[in-house]
Design a protein around this motif. Structure first.
Motif, short mmCIF file in Angstrom:
data_model
loop_
_atom_site.label_atom_id
_atom_site.label_comp_id
_atom_site.label_asym_id
_atom_site.label_seq_id
_atom_site.Cartn_x
_atom_site.Cartn_y
_atom_site.Cartn_z
N VAL A 327 0.84 -1.20 0.00
CA VAL A 327 0.00 0.00 0.00
C VAL A 327 0.88 1.25 0.00
N LEU A 328 1.89 1.27 0.86
CA LEU A 328 2.82 2.39 0.91
C LEU A 328 3.46 2.62 -0.45
N ASN A 329 3.98 1.57 -1.06
CA ASN A 329 4.67 1.68 -2.33
C ASN A 329 3.74 2.20 -3.43
N ALA A 330 2.53 1.64 -3.51
CA ALA A 330 1.59 2.05 -4.55
C ALA A 330 1.12 3.49 -4.33
N ALA A 331 0.85 3.85 -3.08
CA ALA A 331 0.44 5.22 -2.78
C ALA A 331 1.53 6.21 -3.15
N ASN A 332 2.77 5.83 -2.88
CA ASN A 332 3.89 6.70 -3.24
C ASN A 332 4.00 6.85 -4.76
N GLU A 333 3.90 5.74 -5.48
CA GLU A 333 3.99 5.82 -6.94
C GLU A 333 2.91 6.75 -7.50
N GLN A 334 1.70 6.61 -6.99
CA GLN A 334 0.60 7.43 -7.51
C GLN A 334 0.76 8.89 -7.12
N ALA A 335 1.17 9.14 -5.87
CA ALA A 335 1.36 10.52 -5.42
C ALA A 335 2.50 11.20 -6.19
N VAL A 336 3.58 10.49 -6.43
CA VAL A 336 4.70 11.06 -7.19
C VAL A 336 4.25 11.37 -8.62
N ALA A 337 3.45 10.49 -9.21
CA ALA A 337 2.94 10.74 -10.56
C ALA A 337 2.11 12.02 -10.60
N LEU A 338 1.27 12.22 -9.58
CA LEU A 338 0.46 13.44 -9.51
C LEU A 338 1.32 14.68 -9.35
N PHE A 339 2.37 14.57 -8.54
CA PHE A 339 3.29 15.70 -8.36
C PHE A 339 4.00 16.03 -9.68
N LEU A 340 4.47 15.00 -10.38
CA LEU A 340 5.16 15.23 -11.65
C LEU A 340 4.23 15.84 -12.69
#
Length: 394
Positions: A327-340
């Motif tokens: 969950v942590l890893n997937a949430a981070n991937e998605q949040a980083v994508a939104l930031f980018l």
């Protein structure tokens, strides 16, 4: 090394893949490429097929298969050409391969890696998600099938190298070194104003966009803590992070008598890749040797937990175990994508991750199946997207 190792390469057109192929090209008496898989870069993939002549190749984006076929239509003999996730899995378990290099980024690399393990292939592990998300499932499979799981990223390779010759009960503590990322010298109160362009200015080297943002948040080190736990069996109280701006020491271990062992070298991903492929041998290279006089000074400092909240989120998810690391890893991937995509601010990344992990905590399972892990991954991504609109209320 008398026997040529046959390599199957997942993610051939990415950074890990191209550097692996550099090693294969430089050591034709030691390695040969028998299969490769890539995402969608037809032009580069066709060049690689022409140069290395694998017996099998797969392109993940199935719509690109006709273009790939046309690009190598004159080759004789033709490789077996496949497409889609199933095609990548076939490359991972290709019968002629001895070792599989897992250079596919994200959870997309998890299923092919599991397929390779089940097929009895040794793994040169360059895909963090294999253990971060899939550790509870992957480690029992590694043991059951008697394969080697050899770390191919710089930090875990450093630890693995330092452990050679250390007794099984000799390890006391692991220290993962971190560059500190783009904001290591920026006061924490200024983080609210940073931009995507600011976060992508890594002080030491050029990397992919996602990992550069992870370096800026220090989530990359948090994820490496979880991976180190699974790889080396230490509990989280004995895995630490230290900021090392020069990035010359790639990680350290402390043994039971308090002696510390470190692996040093220039920042070059080919070194851990070569060791993973050649283990337990040490192959000669003509690469530039490390010059400590040229380096001059090595410095260290404790990471600022206020500046880098993602570290503690990773420790908490690791200790909770089950599906929480996924969950942590997937949430981070998605949040980083939104930031980018400039849809959220830099400081929203840890906020979204923390929200997502908190909401999942009550549903966590201590002994998840692969299906549980994949479902948790998808749930977390959707949760981040759903929570994005509520950030203005935080």
């Amino acid at each position: 090394m008398a026997i040529v190792k046959a390599i199957s390469l997942l993610g051939s057109t990415g950074s890990i893949g191209t550097q692996t192929l550099d090693i294969v090209a430089s050591h034709p008496d030691q390695f040969r490429l028998v299969a490769l898989a890539a995402g969608r870069n037809v032009e580069l993939m066709a060049q690689q097929i022409r140069q290395f002549r694998p017996e099998m190749a797969a392109i993940c984006e199935a719509a690109k298969l006709p273009e790939l076929k046309a690009a190598i239509a004159d080759l004789d003999p033709q490789p077996i050409l496949l497409a889609g996730e199933e095609g990548v899995i076939e490359v991972a378990r290709f019968a002629a391969a001895d070792v599989v290099v897992t250079g596919i980024v994200g959870c997309a690399g998890l299923l092919p890696t599991i397929a390779a393990i089940k097929a009895g292939k040794d793994i040169a592990l360059a895909n963090k998600e294999t253990l971060i998300a899939g550790g509870p499932v992957v480690l029992p499979l590694v043991q059951a099938h008697g394969v080697k799981l050899l770390p191919a990223d710089s930090e875990h390779s450093a630890i693995f190298q330092c452990l050679q010759g250390v007794p099984a009960d000799g390890l006391r503590r692991i220290l993962l070194t971190a560059s500190g990322g783009a904001f290591r010298d920026l006061p924490v109160e200024k983080l609210a104003q940073v931009t995507v362009a600011d976060a992508l200015k890594h002080p030491n080297w050029s990397m992919g966009r996602k990992i550069t943002i992870d370096s800026a948040t220090l989530m990359n080190k948090g994820l490496e803590v979880i991976e180190a736990h699974y790889l080396f069996g230490l509990d989280y109280d004995h895995i630490d992070i230290v900021i090392h701006p020069q990035s010359i020491i790639h990680s350290l271990i402390e043994v039971q008598d308090t002696s510390m062992l470190a692996q040093l070298g220039w920042a070059d991903m080919r070194l851990p890749l070569l060791y993973a492929l050649s283990y337990p041998e040490r192959l000669y290279t003509d690469w530039e040797p490390l010059d400590l006089v040229k380096v001059g000074t090595l410095t260290f400092r404790e990471p600022d937990h206020q500046k880098y909240p993602c570290m503690q989120l990773a420790y908490a998810a690791g200790r909770a175990a089950g599906c929480l690391p996924a969950v942590l890893n997937a949430a981070n991937e998605q949040a980083v994508a939104l930031f980018l995509e400039e849809k959220i601010a830099f400081l929203d990344i840890p906020r979204l991750i923390e929200q997502t992990c908190d909401r999942y905590h009550a549903h966590n399972r201590p002994d998840p199946t692969l299906e549980d892990i994949l479902a948790a991954d998808q749930w977390a991504r959707q949760q981040v997207l759903s929570a994005q609109g509520a950030l203005a209320c935080l």
